[in-house]
Scaffold this active site. Structure first.
Site, short mmCIF file in Angstrom:
data_model
loop_
_atom_site.label_atom_id
_atom_site.label_comp_id
_atom_site.label_asym_id
_atom_site.label_seq_id
_atom_site.Cartn_x
_atom_site.Cartn_y
_atom_site.Cartn_z
CB CYS A 1 -1.30 7.39 1.05
SG CYS A 1 0.00 6.68 2.05
CD GLU B 1 -2.80 -1.25 0.08
OE1 GLU B 1 -3.10 -0.19 -0.51
OE2 GLU B 1 -3.22 -2.36 -0.29
#
Length: 475
Positions: free
Chosen positions: A283, A249
């Site tokens: 993110c 991720e």
């Protein structure tokens, strides 16, 4: 906070000091005071954690799915009792605004309860054979064995839980290495885990340098690596992991498309918050905004006005949106990238300066007239910087979003159903978020990206697929 604070490692069901000569000093990111010092573990302690995880794997098989569910519901109740302490700890060591730290703790509680409910679900599948065969096919998922998780600083509890929870539900022991910037939250959470009565070795939390951590990545007894962090580190670890599967991720330079058929004021406010919350250290923070040329000037005016209203200060204060960057290195990098962009022709609409150099607080910065090869456009800034450009058409904006090596999530603002469908079909991202920012995430949804933004998906059910193997019974 003192009642839950833990500075020791958690190895094989015991709290212990690291046996390495190295220590990690964890500081309050705003006040710059040392909160604690954690001794790093030795290679021998890593191998001990691996060995205990193997024995725990066998013991945990005797726990029914009902047992596992009850343990997790108990864990959620325990965390609820300590919500305030964990919120304060996250705010201090990760520099996260206290309002957002509270959100993380509540999401963590919700995440645990989601996992507890999944433990009660029937995870089996069936295969249909021709009726005349008289055969039945049953598919069941089996845990793969010990796994390793590496989690980042920006969500020190909830992103660690995205690795721990699916492992515990499906039956895998997990060894977790938190970020050295903010490990205390997870180490302290081990106090709550310890009360559950899990087999020794079902969870270990280690602090170690990169050379020692590489043992966990390369070791054949570890059956999967789950990493959340930068693309550069993630793909390096993937190359080290050899045959074992990995879930990555990673980051991105998340974009929003703003069409002309929108409420400019409302959308500008929403995108501004999605750009600068937690100083952009998420993110899926909005980094690029492509606005239809017919509403561009109006949108920019409103966006800049909203940006200049943001409260930038001590993250422990109510209402603060932009606090410190995680350390001086990140602060200097953000500052240098903005200076470089301006030298290459970008225009600063607001910001572009340090608010507090001693505390690593950088002003929310809005750029325009950027070019596609500037670092503030192509790379992940992971700071309070957003680039706003105009697009000639909706389809042109989609092309600009795709002009990136990343593909995590994108936000699209339009009231046109046909454009919505086109965005879903054409955008090269893991998720298209309609009429919201790319920073939208509900914890049980499939979360992950394509291209340099990662491999695989998180969310309890989707992570459990990575952490298990299908086995077929035909009878």
């Amino acid at each position: 906070m003192d009642s839950i604070l833990n500075e020791k490692l958690y190895i094989a069901g015991s709290f212990c000091e690291g046996k390495s000569n190295e220590s990690f000093q964890i500081i309050d990111k705003y006040h710059q005071d040392e909160i604690a010092s954690v001794k790093a573990c030795s290679e021998e302690q890593v191998y001990e954690a691996i060995a205990f995880s193997e024995s725990a794997f066998e013991k945990y098989k005797s726990f029914s799915m009902k047992d596992r569910s009850e343990l997790l519901f108990d864990l959620a109740k325990s965390l609820k009792k300590h919500q305030r302490e964990f919120s304060l700890l996250i705010s201090a060591e990760a520099g996260k605004p206290i309002d957002y730290a509270r959100v993380e703790v509540q999401r963590s509680i919700d995440n645990i309860e989601i996992a507890a409910r999944y433990a009660l679900n029937d995870l089996g599948e069936t295969v249909n054979f021709p009726n005349e065969s008289g055969l039945t096919g049953l598919i069941k998922r089996f845990p793969i064995g010990p796994v390793v998780g590496i989690s980042p600083f920006n969500f020190p509890l909830n992103l660690a839980l995205h690795k721990i929870l699916p492992a515990l539900v499906i039956g895998n022991p997990i060894i977790l290495k938190p970020s050295p910037y903010a490990p205390l939250t997870l180490l302290s959470f081990c106090k709550l885990i310890h009360e559950l009565g899990l087999p020794e070795g079902m969870l270990s939390v280690l602090m170690c340098d990169n050379d020692v951590a590489s043992i966990l990545v390369k070791e054949d007894r570890i059956k999967l690596l789950s990493f959340t962090g930068s693309a550069e580190v993630g793909f390096k670890l993937k190359s080290m992991a050899r045959k074992k599967p990995v879930v990555l991720e990673l980051g991105g330079n998340a974009a929003c498309v703003v069409d002309r058929d929108i409420d400019v004021s409302e959308v500008a406010k929403k995108v501004c918050h999605g750009s600068f919350l937690y100083a952009g250290q998420i993110c899926i923070s909005t980094q690029r905004v492509y606005v239809h040329h017919e509403v561009f000037e109006e949108f920019v005016e409103e966006f800049v006005e909203q940006t200049e209203k943001l409260k930038c200060s001590d993250p422990g204060l109510e209402g603060v949106v932009v606090g410190p960057l995680i350390d001086q290195t990140h602060f200097e990098r953000v500052k240098e990238w903005v200076i470089e962009a301006v030298s290459e022709g970008a225009e600063i609409l607001t910001g572009g300066y340090a608010i507090d150099e001693d505390r690593n607080i950088y002003a929310p910065t809005v750029l325009t007239n950027t070019s596609p090869d500037m670092k503030v456009v192509t790379e992940e800034v992971f700071g309070p910087v957003v680039c706003i450009e105009q697009s000639d058409s909706f389809h042109g904006a989609l092309d600009l979003v795709n002009d990136s090596r990343f593909g995590l999530q994108a936000g699209v603002f339009t009231d046109n159903i046909h454009k919505m469908k086109k965005a879903f079909e054409l955008l090269d991202v893991g998720a298209v978020i309609m009429n919201n920012v790319p920073g939208f995430r509900i914890d049980h949804m499939p979360y992950g990206g394509i291209k340099d933004s990662g491999i695989g998906r998180e969310g309890i059910a989707y992570a459990m697929e990575h952490m298990s193997e299908r086995k077929l019974l035909v009878y």
